[in-house]
Design a protein around this motif. Structure first.
Motif, PDB file in Angstrom:
ATOM      1  N   ALA A  37     -45.937 -32.160  35.696  1.00  0.00           N
ATOM      2  CA  ALA A  37     -47.251 -32.562  35.733  1.00  0.00           C
ATOM      3  C   ALA A  37     -47.951 -31.844  34.349  1.00  0.00           C
ATOM      4  O   ALA A  37     -48.869 -32.560  33.654  1.00  0.00           O
ATOM      5  CB  ALA A  37     -47.766 -32.059  37.009  1.00  0.00           C
ATOM      6  N   ALA A  38     -47.501 -30.509  33.981  1.00  0.00           N
ATOM      7  CA  ALA A  38     -48.155 -30.011  33.029  1.00  0.00           C
ATOM      8  C   ALA A  38     -47.904 -30.573  31.804  1.00  0.00           C
ATOM      9  O   ALA A  38     -48.676 -30.768  30.671  1.00  0.00           O
ATOM     10  CB  ALA A  38     -47.592 -28.353  33.090  1.00  0.00           C
ATOM     11  N   ARG A  39     -46.629 -31.120  31.636  1.00  0.00           N
ATOM     12  CA  ARG A  39     -46.399 -31.750  30.212  1.00  0.00           C
ATOM     13  C   ARG A  39     -47.074 -32.900  30.349  1.00  0.00           C
ATOM     14  O   ARG A  39     -47.709 -33.763  29.224  1.00  0.00           O
ATOM     15  CB  ARG A  39     -44.722 -32.014  30.168  1.00  0.00           C
ATOM     16  CG  ARG A  39     -44.343 -32.693  28.994  1.00  0.00           C
ATOM     17  CD  ARG A  39     -42.789 -32.721  28.739  1.00  0.00           C
ATOM     18  NE  ARG A  39     -41.943 -31.792  29.342  1.00  0.00           N
ATOM     19  CZ  ARG A  39     -41.006 -32.055  30.392  1.00  0.00           C
ATOM     20  NH1 ARG A  39     -40.981 -33.251  30.910  1.00  0.00           N
ATOM     21  NH2 ARG A  39     -40.409 -31.066  30.885  1.00  0.00           N
ATOM     22  N   TYR A  40     -46.952 -34.121  31.239  1.00  0.00           N
ATOM     23  CA  TYR A  40     -47.848 -35.336  31.505  1.00  0.00           C
ATOM     24  C   TYR A  40     -49.218 -34.958  31.030  1.00  0.00           C
ATOM     25  O   TYR A  40     -49.522 -35.816  30.248  1.00  0.00           O
ATOM     26  CB  TYR A  40     -47.722 -35.767  32.873  1.00  0.00           C
ATOM     27  CG  TYR A  40     -48.185 -37.287  32.971  1.00  0.00           C
ATOM     28  CD1 TYR A  40     -47.099 -38.193  32.657  1.00  0.00           C
ATOM     29  CD2 TYR A  40     -49.364 -37.571  33.198  1.00  0.00           C
ATOM     30  CE1 TYR A  40     -47.552 -39.454  32.495  1.00  0.00           C
ATOM     31  CE2 TYR A  40     -49.663 -39.009  33.099  1.00  0.00           C
ATOM     32  CZ  TYR A  40     -48.697 -39.846  33.056  1.00  0.00           C
ATOM     33  OH  TYR A  40     -49.075 -40.936  32.699  1.00  0.00           O
ATOM     34  N   ARG A  41     -49.746 -33.997  31.506  1.00  0.00           N
ATOM     35  CA  ARG A  41     -51.096 -33.749  31.443  1.00  0.00           C
ATOM     36  C   ARG A  41     -51.374 -33.411  29.715  1.00  0.00           C
ATOM     37  O   ARG A  41     -52.119 -34.012  29.141  1.00  0.00           O
ATOM     38  CB  ARG A  41     -51.643 -32.456  32.326  1.00  0.00           C
ATOM     39  CG  ARG A  41     -53.115 -32.446  32.497  1.00  0.00           C
ATOM     40  CD  ARG A  41     -53.083 -31.350  33.386  1.00  0.00           C
ATOM     41  NE  ARG A  41     -52.504 -30.286  33.505  1.00  0.00           N
ATOM     42  CZ  ARG A  41     -51.710 -29.762  34.492  1.00  0.00           C
ATOM     43  NH1 ARG A  41     -51.458 -30.243  35.600  1.00  0.00           N
ATOM     44  NH2 ARG A  41     -51.273 -28.490  34.579  1.00  0.00           N
TER      45      ARG A  41
END
Ligand code: ADP
Ligand code: ADP
Length: 234
Positions: free
Chosen positions: A80-84
């Motif tokens: 999620a952090a990378r996607y964000r």
């Protein structure tokens, strides 16, 4: 083409207690690539909860949120952090710039986090700074420029990663009405150049700049207006 699709999203806080809170009850809508959509509602309506789910900071209790084919409910914390970082840009009410960094370094920050080549950062920032009319103040610090300029720097920081979706949370809430209008005009320009925007606000004036406004109350969308409809009532 659909960029964002929410399908019967529910979010219940404290589900297994005597005081569960159904913050989102049944949210279904989609945003097409290139659209500029506002979500409007009073305090407590569920706006932040909805934005957090789209921002991959929270997950739906049931239903699905899908961005560019990615089911956001299937991302673990790291993904999620990378996607964000790679797909979303954020603009906040209080700008959230780092005072210890120059405006330029604030704008570079999301790229630094993705280990972007410095030459590529320089290549991207020049046209962006001109577009947002902050070229003259880019090597100053946030405390040395006006609130409206700080929000322009924050918008540059959000756009430098070339996000699929720009998320704005009450972006004019801390600005006077003239400056708010300038920032809202800027969002419209950015949208005309192809950027998809989703803005959450309790301000009708802010929402009226979007192409389409979804009204949310008590965890449900109860109305939808297109800008043409609003213009007639102004
Ligand atoms: P808005 O952003 O429109 O003001 P929120 O999404 O913050 O609305 O809140 C919607 C509802 O969910 C409110 O009743 C709020 O009190 C509740 N709520 C929000 N976050 C939490 C939480 N972490 N735990 C319990 N209730 C929450
Ligand atoms: P607003 O959300 O009204 O635009 P702020 O950005 O200052 O104003 O944030 C309001 C609240 O939301 C603060 O309590 C802050 O901690 C929280 N918040 C803001 N951005 C984030 C984020 N990206 N992740 C988690 N919480 C956030």
């Amino acid at each position: 083409m659909t960029l964002l699709q929410l399908d019967h999203v529910q979010r219940v806080f404290n589900p297994n207690t005597s005081h569960p809170v159904a913050a989102l009850k049944d949210i279904t809508f989609s945003v097409n690539q290139g659209e500029y959509v506002a979500i409007m509602g009073e305090s407590g309506a569920g706006k932040s909860t909805l934005l957090n789910i789209i921002a991959t900071l929270d997950q739906a209790s049931s239903g699905a949120a899908i961005l560019n084919g990615q089911d956001l409910g299937r991302l673990n914390k790291d993904d999620a952090a990378r996607y964000r970082r790679e797909h979303l840009g954020f603009v906040f009410q209080h700008f959230n710039l780092l005072d210890s960094l120059s405006n330029r370094d604030n704008i570079y920050l999301p790229l630094v986090l993705t280990r972007c080549d410095p030459a590529e950062m320089d290549r991207r920032v020049t046209p962006l700074a001109h577009r947002l009319r902050i070229a003259k103040v880019i090597d100053r610090f946030p405390a040395e420029i006006s609130g409206g300029q700080q929000q322009r720097v924050a918008i540059a920081r959000a756009l430098i990663t070339q996000p699929d979706l720009l998320l704005a949370d009450e972006p004019t809430g801390a600005l006077d009405s003239n400056t708010s209008n300038e920032i809202l005009d800027l969002f419209a320009d950015v949208n005309h150049q192809g950027q998809t925007i989703l803005m959450v606000t309790h301000s009708a004036a802010a929402a009226s700049h979007a192409q389409r406004t979804l009204f949310i109350k008590d965890g449900r969308i109860f109305h939808e207006l297109f800008r043409g409809d609003l213009a007639m009532t102004d």
